[in-house]
Design a protein around this motif. Structure first.
Motif, short mmCIF file in Angstrom:
data_model
loop_
_atom_site.label_atom_id
_atom_site.label_comp_id
_atom_site.label_asym_id
_atom_site.label_seq_id
_atom_site.Cartn_x
_atom_site.Cartn_y
_atom_site.Cartn_z
N VAL A 91 0.84 -1.21 0.00
CA VAL A 91 0.00 0.00 0.00
C VAL A 91 0.87 1.26 0.00
N VAL A 92 1.91 1.28 0.84
CA VAL A 92 2.76 2.46 0.91
C VAL A 92 3.52 2.65 -0.40
N SER A 93 4.00 1.56 -1.00
CA SER A 93 4.69 1.65 -2.29
C SER A 93 3.76 2.18 -3.37
N ALA A 94 2.51 1.72 -3.37
CA ALA A 94 1.53 2.20 -4.35
C ALA A 94 1.24 3.67 -4.14
N PHE A 95 1.17 4.10 -2.88
CA PHE A 95 0.91 5.52 -2.60
C PHE A 95 2.07 6.38 -3.12
N LEU A 96 3.31 5.94 -2.88
CA LEU A 96 4.47 6.69 -3.35
C LEU A 96 4.48 6.76 -4.87
N ALA A 97 4.15 5.67 -5.54
CA ALA A 97 4.11 5.66 -7.01
C ALA A 97 3.04 6.60 -7.53
N ALA A 98 1.86 6.60 -6.88
CA ALA A 98 0.77 7.48 -7.31
C ALA A 98 1.13 8.94 -7.08
N ALA A 99 1.82 9.22 -5.96
CA ALA A 99 2.23 10.60 -5.68
C ALA A 99 3.24 11.07 -6.71
N ARG A 100 4.20 10.20 -7.07
CA ARG A 100 5.19 10.57 -8.08
C ARG A 100 4.52 10.86 -9.43
N ALA A 101 3.50 10.06 -9.76
CA ALA A 101 2.82 10.21 -11.04
C ALA A 101 1.80 11.34 -11.02
N GLY A 102 1.51 11.89 -9.85
CA GLY A 102 0.48 12.92 -9.75
C GLY A 102 -0.89 12.38 -10.10
N ASP A 103 -1.14 11.10 -9.76
CA ASP A 103 -2.40 10.41 -10.10
C ASP A 103 -3.37 10.58 -8.93
N PHE A 104 -4.23 11.59 -9.00
CA PHE A 104 -5.15 11.90 -7.91
C PHE A 104 -6.10 10.74 -7.65
N GLU A 105 -6.64 10.11 -8.69
CA GLU A 105 -7.59 9.02 -8.51
C GLU A 105 -6.95 7.84 -7.80
N ALA A 106 -5.72 7.52 -8.16
CA ALA A 106 -5.02 6.41 -7.52
C ALA A 106 -4.73 6.72 -6.05
#
Length: 284
Positions: free
Chosen positions: A172-187
């Motif tokens: 979950v934390v890895s996915a959050f970091l990836a989404a933050a890097r991508a600027g993916d608000f929905e994710a």
């Protein structure tokens, strides 16, 4: 037979653990342990049968004095975390996650009164008898039990219990970091509990804030997507989190509480003064 100095050194790690849980700061904990050593050196303990127990109560008394001397904490205050490298998930690491005092728990402890915190930490975390705690808080044993009971209820009511599955936490934390890097608000939004709470602590002079709700927290993460490029996975107080290092300087440490596969709490320390005191050598 061990000398008093040797017994103190053998007990130092334990004393640091007590002081950190009392104060929420490794640097302050070290000061408290040093003061305990000074008091030992000035005291005749030849009649003390249990010197480690005596040292535990002394460091508790020192910490209580330090807590009482503090000004009140801000609601968005984040204690100083302990940071380590996030390797592969193995049984030893799972035990660490189970036994550690997470950053979210440290936040809860910080909301207790000094006497409640001392009674709870010494009794519930380190099995110190109430008979030994009562003189420190200057109450009788029954009143000391009440202090610990009130503290225990507040901790149970406020504490979000993290998922015991270390692999799931990491995912979950890895996915959050990836989404933050991508600027993916929905994710980002999909990874957050609807009632998620974020503490963002920039210190006394910064724009610290307390943010509630998935929409608002996802918006904060989206806003800081540029900084996320410099983030990396780390262990933060035994649980998975991230540390942001830019140009060799630590600019933020993020502690996550993951429950039910969702982020239910985030605690972000971005106070440069306190970050400078935190040992991140384990990440190298």
């Amino acid at each position: 037979m061990m000398t008093e100095t040797e017994q103190f050194e053998a007990t130092r790690d334990h004393l640091n653990a007590v002081a950190y849980r009392m104060l929420g700061s490794l640097s302050e904990a070290e000061d408290a342990v040093q003061e305990t050593w000074i008091r030992l050196s000035r005291t005749d303990v030849s009649d003390v049968e249990n010197l480690p127990g005596w040292l535990t109560t002394v460091v508790g008394r020192v910490c209580l004095d330090m807590l009482r001397a503090r000004t009140s904490r801000r609601e968005d205050y984040v204690p100083e975390p302990v940071v380590g490298a996030a390797g592969g998930v193995d049984p030893e690491q799972e035990a660490l996650l189970a036994d550690s005092v997470g950053l979210a728990m440290m936040v809860v402890l910080d909301a207790l009164s000094p006497a409640e915190r001392l009674a709870f930490v010494l009794h519930d975390m380190f099995a110190v008898p109430f008979d030994d705690i009562a003189p420190i808080v200057q109450r009788n044993v029954a009143a000391t039990r009440q202090l610990a009971s009130r503290a225990r209820k507040r901790v149970q009511d406020a504490r979000a219990v993290p998922d015991p599955d270390a692999g799931r936490q990491r995912e979950v934390v890895s996915a959050f970091l990836a989404a933050a890097r991508a600027g993916d608000f929905e994710a980002l939004f999909a990874l957050l509990d609807p009632d998620v709470v974020l503490r963002l602590d920039y210190g006394k002079l910064g724009a610290s804030r307390l943010v509630r709700g998935a929409d608002a927290v996802a918006a904060q993460a989206f806003l800081h997507r540029g900084e996320a490029q410099y983030g990396r996975l780390a262990l933060v107080n035994g649980g998975f989190g991230t540390i942001t290092i830019k140009d060799g300087e630590v600019i933020a440490i993020l502690g996550f509480t993951v429950a039910g596969g969702k982020v239910v709490q985030m605690n972000i320390l971005a106070d440069t003064e306190r970050l400078a005191k935190i040992d991140v050598s384990a990440l190298n």
